[in-house]
Design a protein around this motif. Structure first.
Motif, PDB file in Angstrom:
ATOM      1  N   PHE A   1      -7.589 -30.637  -8.723  1.00 21.46           N
ATOM      2  CA  PHE A   1      -7.153 -30.476 -10.107  1.00 21.46           C
ATOM      3  C   PHE A   1      -7.795 -31.520 -11.004  1.00 21.46           C
ATOM      4  O   PHE A   1      -8.115 -31.259 -12.157  1.00 21.46           O
ATOM      5  N   VAL A   2      -7.975 -32.725 -10.475  1.00 23.39           N
ATOM      6  CA  VAL A   2      -8.546 -33.801 -11.283  1.00 23.39           C
ATOM      7  C   VAL A   2     -10.047 -33.645 -11.431  1.00 23.39           C
ATOM      8  O   VAL A   2     -10.618 -33.848 -12.498  1.00 23.39           O
ATOM      9  N   PHE A   3     -10.731 -33.268 -10.327  1.00 13.39           N
ATOM     10  CA  PHE A   3     -12.181 -33.109 -10.341  1.00 13.39           C
ATOM     11  C   PHE A   3     -12.537 -31.701  -9.891  1.00 13.39           C
ATOM     12  O   PHE A   3     -13.037 -31.503  -8.782  1.00 13.39           O
ATOM     13  N   PRO A   4     -12.306 -30.684 -10.711  1.00 15.31           N
ATOM     14  CA  PRO A   4     -12.531 -29.308 -10.292  1.00 15.31           C
ATOM     15  C   PRO A   4     -13.974 -29.009  -9.954  1.00 15.31           C
ATOM     16  O   PRO A   4     -14.248 -28.120  -9.169  1.00 15.31           O
ATOM     17  N   LEU A   5     -14.940 -29.749 -10.523  1.00 13.98           N
ATOM     18  CA  LEU A   5     -16.340 -29.454 -10.255  1.00 13.98           C
ATOM     19  C   LEU A   5     -16.731 -29.811  -8.833  1.00 13.98           C
ATOM     20  O   LEU A   5     -17.758 -29.362  -8.341  1.00 13.98           O
ATOM     21  N   SER A   6     -15.931 -30.625  -8.161  1.00 13.45           N
ATOM     22  CA  SER A   6     -16.282 -31.070  -6.821  1.00 13.45           C
ATOM     23  C   SER A   6     -15.846 -30.093  -5.746  1.00 13.45           C
ATOM     24  O   SER A   6     -16.215 -30.239  -4.596  1.00 13.45           O
ATOM     25  N   PHE A   7     -15.025 -29.118  -6.098  1.00 11.60           N
ATOM     26  CA  PHE A   7     -14.492 -28.211  -5.102  1.00 11.60           C
ATOM     27  C   PHE A   7     -14.696 -26.779  -5.564  1.00 11.60           C
ATOM     28  O   PHE A   7     -14.165 -26.367  -6.577  1.00 11.60           O
ATOM     29  N   GLY A   8     -15.438 -26.011  -4.825  1.00 13.47           N
ATOM     30  CA  GLY A   8     -15.550 -24.585  -5.083  1.00 13.47           C
ATOM     31  C   GLY A   8     -16.529 -24.234  -6.177  1.00 13.47           C
ATOM     32  O   GLY A   8     -17.484 -23.496  -5.950  1.00 13.47           O
ATOM     33  N   THR A   9     -16.298 -24.740  -7.396  1.00 14.76           N
ATOM     34  CA  THR A   9     -17.141 -24.331  -8.510  1.00 14.76           C
ATOM     35  C   THR A   9     -18.562 -24.848  -8.370  1.00 14.76           C
ATOM     36  O   THR A   9     -19.481 -24.272  -8.948  1.00 14.76           O
ATOM     37  N   SER A  10     -18.758 -25.938  -7.634  1.00 10.64           N
ATOM     38  CA  SER A  10     -20.115 -26.446  -7.452  1.00 10.64           C
ATOM     39  C   SER A  10     -20.985 -25.412  -6.748  1.00 10.64           C
ATOM     40  O   SER A  10     -22.187 -25.332  -6.985  1.00 10.64           O
TER      41      SER A  10
ATOM     42  N   GLY B   1     -27.197 -26.533 -15.416  1.00  9.83           N
ATOM     43  CA  GLY B   1     -27.179 -27.714 -14.564  1.00  9.83           C
ATOM     44  C   GLY B   1     -26.062 -27.666 -13.541  1.00  9.83           C
ATOM     45  O   GLY B   1     -25.024 -27.030 -13.758  1.00  9.83           O
ATOM     46  N   ARG B   2     -26.262 -28.358 -12.423  1.00 16.01           N
ATOM     47  CA  ARG B   2     -25.225 -28.444 -11.395  1.00 16.01           C
ATOM     48  C   ARG B   2     -24.007 -29.207 -11.910  1.00 16.01           C
ATOM     49  O   ARG B   2     -22.908 -29.085 -11.373  1.00 16.01           O
ATOM     50  N   ASP B   3     -24.211 -29.995 -12.982  1.00 19.23           N
ATOM     51  CA  ASP B   3     -23.103 -30.766 -13.546  1.00 19.23           C
ATOM     52  C   ASP B   3     -22.199 -29.921 -14.437  1.00 19.23           C
ATOM     53  O   ASP B   3     -21.240 -30.423 -15.016  1.00 19.23           O
ATOM     54  N   GLY B   4     -22.514 -28.616 -14.565  1.00 18.81           N
ATOM     55  CA  GLY B   4     -21.649 -27.739 -15.344  1.00 18.81           C
ATOM     56  C   GLY B   4     -22.003 -27.638 -16.810  1.00 18.81           C
ATOM     57  O   GLY B   4     -21.217 -27.109 -17.596  1.00 18.81           O
TER      58      GLY B   4
ATOM     59  N   ASP C   1     -36.358 -19.530 -43.166  1.00 23.32           N
ATOM     60  CA  ASP C   1     -36.957 -18.627 -42.180  1.00 23.32           C
ATOM     61  C   ASP C   1     -36.947 -19.246 -40.786  1.00 23.32           C
ATOM     62  O   ASP C   1     -36.714 -18.546 -39.785  1.00 23.32           O
ATOM     63  N   LEU C   2     -37.195 -20.537 -40.693  1.00 22.41           N
ATOM     64  CA  LEU C   2     -37.163 -21.212 -39.396  1.00 22.41           C
ATOM     65  C   LEU C   2     -35.744 -21.212 -38.822  1.00 22.41           C
ATOM     66  O   LEU C   2     -35.543 -21.004 -37.618  1.00 22.41           O
ATOM     67  N   PHE C   3     -34.767 -21.430 -39.690  1.00 22.91           N
ATOM     68  CA  PHE C   3     -33.373 -21.417 -39.246  1.00 22.91           C
ATOM     69  C   PHE C   3     -32.960 -20.020 -38.785  1.00 22.91           C
ATOM     70  O   PHE C   3     -32.277 -19.850 -37.770  1.00 22.91           O
ATOM     71  N   ARG C   4     -33.383 -19.001 -39.520  1.00 25.03           N
ATOM     72  CA  ARG C   4     -32.982 -17.621 -39.243  1.00 25.03           C
ATOM     73  C   ARG C   4     -33.572 -17.090 -37.940  1.00 25.03           C
ATOM     74  O   ARG C   4     -32.997 -16.184 -37.324  1.00 25.03           O
ATOM     75  N   THR C   5     -34.680 -17.643 -37.492  1.00 27.17           N
ATOM     76  CA  THR C   5     -35.378 -17.092 -36.326  1.00 27.17           C
ATOM     77  C   THR C   5     -35.222 -17.964 -35.074  1.00 27.17           C
ATOM     78  O   THR C   5     -36.039 -17.881 -34.150  1.00 27.17           O
ATOM     79  N   VAL C   6     -34.192 -18.781 -35.027  1.00 27.38           N
ATOM     80  CA  VAL C   6     -33.959 -19.621 -33.854  1.00 27.38           C
ATOM     81  C   VAL C   6     -32.499 -19.520 -33.436  1.00 27.38           C
ATOM     82  O   VAL C   6     -31.609 -19.295 -34.272  1.00 27.38           O
ATOM     83  N   THR C   7     -32.269 -19.635 -32.146  1.00 30.96           N
ATOM     84  CA  THR C   7     -30.920 -19.753 -31.586  1.00 30.96           C
ATOM     85  C   THR C   7     -30.940 -20.921 -30.612  1.00 30.96           C
ATOM     86  O   THR C   7     -31.786 -20.962 -29.708  1.00 30.96           O
ATOM     87  N   ALA C   8     -30.031 -21.860 -30.793  1.00 30.78           N
ATOM     88  CA  ALA C   8     -30.006 -23.033 -29.916  1.00 30.78           C
ATOM     89  C   ALA C   8     -28.586 -23.575 -29.841  1.00 30.78           C
ATOM     90  O   ALA C   8     -27.927 -23.740 -30.868  1.00 30.78           O
ATOM     91  N   TYR C   9     -28.130 -23.811 -28.634  1.00 30.32           N
ATOM     92  CA  TYR C   9     -26.816 -24.435 -28.465  1.00 30.32           C
ATOM     93  C   TYR C   9     -26.696 -25.005 -27.058  1.00 30.32           C
ATOM     94  O   TYR C   9     -27.514 -24.722 -26.170  1.00 30.32           O
ATOM     95  N   SER C  10     -25.656 -25.813 -26.864  1.00 28.10           N
ATOM     96  CA  SER C  10     -25.408 -26.428 -25.562  1.00 28.10           C
ATOM     97  C   SER C  10     -23.905 -26.596 -25.375  1.00 28.10           C
ATOM     98  O   SER C  10     -23.136 -26.591 -26.345  1.00 28.10           O
ATOM     99  N   GLY C  11     -23.497 -26.740 -24.123  1.00 27.34           N
ATOM    100  CA  GLY C  11     -22.082 -26.941 -23.829  1.00 27.34           C
ATOM    101  C   GLY C  11     -21.807 -26.795 -22.346  1.00 27.34           C
ATOM    102  O   GLY C  11     -22.725 -26.692 -21.526  1.00 27.34           O
ATOM    103  N   ARG C  12     -20.536 -26.790 -21.997  1.00 27.74           N
ATOM    104  CA  ARG C  12     -20.147 -26.553 -20.610  1.00 27.74           C
ATOM    105  C   ARG C  12     -20.274 -25.062 -20.293  1.00 27.74           C
ATOM    106  O   ARG C  12     -20.254 -24.228 -21.191  1.00 27.74           O
ATOM    107  N   TYR C  13     -20.392 -24.748 -19.012  1.00 22.87           N
ATOM    108  CA  TYR C  13     -20.368 -23.344 -18.627  1.00 22.87           C
ATOM    109  C   TYR C  13     -19.544 -23.168 -17.363  1.00 22.87           C
ATOM    110  O   TYR C  13     -19.403 -24.087 -16.552  1.00 22.87           O
TER     111      TYR C  13
END
Length: 202
Positions: free
Chosen positions: A52-61, A99-102, A129-141
């Motif tokens: 529960f504390v470190f969910p990335l270490s069990f199963g989801t990795s 990334g493996r880090d999620g 035009d440069l703004f309209r023709t780009v998609t960029a984002y980041s986050g957890r998955y």
């Protein structure tokens, strides 16, 4: 020590000593078994708490490992739900990284993008035009083997920051196909789904 006066007395004494030794040995075995059982119970509780504390270490990795890597966009297809018609977009390119880090990151560009002479001479129209023709984002998955969710915490467009985007995932060797939920197209409002095919970079 009391002298042994007969063979019968010695026999009884030896049997008593043997019984005491056997009983002591059995008691020791029981204590060790209780200790092992207690230790296993403690470790089981510790593993449960850590999950529960470190969910990335069990199963989801393991799930992360299925997507881990950087992929290059090789094709984009839109299918109109009403007619089943498919359209291919040949002017899109980009990359997505899991990334493996999620955490994940994506950068996509499309269409004819202007190339300003310099930063100082860039016009407002070129910026738009440069703004309209780009998609960029980041986050957890998160990934359950069929659906990946992008939990966006930074984006080129603040409309998407703090939201979650879901993509159905299909894998074919080094290729990953991400399909969006149905949504209206910006140019005509028709409901469609888009499938982006990426190939892993080795």
């Amino acid at each position: 020590m009391t002298p042994i006066t007969s063979s019968g007395s010695r026999f009884h004494q030896l049997r008593a000593e043997l019984c005491r030794g056997r009983c002591g040995m059995l008691a020791g075995i029981r204590r060790r078994r209780k200790f092992i059982t207690y230790s296993e119970d403690i470790m089981s509780k510790v593993r449960l708490a850590l999950s529960f504390v470190f969910p990335l270490s069990f199963g989801t990795s393991t799930a992360f490992a299925q997507l881990e890597g950087t992929y290059r966009l090789i094709s984009t297809t839109a299918r109109i739900l009403e007619t089943g018609q498919e359209e291919k977009y040949t002017d899109e390119t980009g990359y997505i990284t899991y990334g493996r880090d999620g955490r994940m990151f994506v950068l996509l560009v499309r269409g004819k993008r202007p190339k300003p002479e310099s930063l100082e001479k860039m016009t407002d129209q070129q910026r738009a035009d440069l703004f309209r023709t780009v998609t960029a984002y980041s986050g957890r998955y998160t990934f359950d083997g069929k659906t990946v969710e992008h939990h966006i915490d930074i984006s080129w467009n603040e409309v998407f920051t703090g939201t979650t985007l879901r993509r159905e995932v299909k894998r074919d060797g080094d290729r990953v196909m991400l399909t969006t939920p149905p949504s209206p197209r910006s140019k005509d409002g028709k409901m469609s789904v888009r499938t982006l095919t990426f190939e892993k970079i080795k």
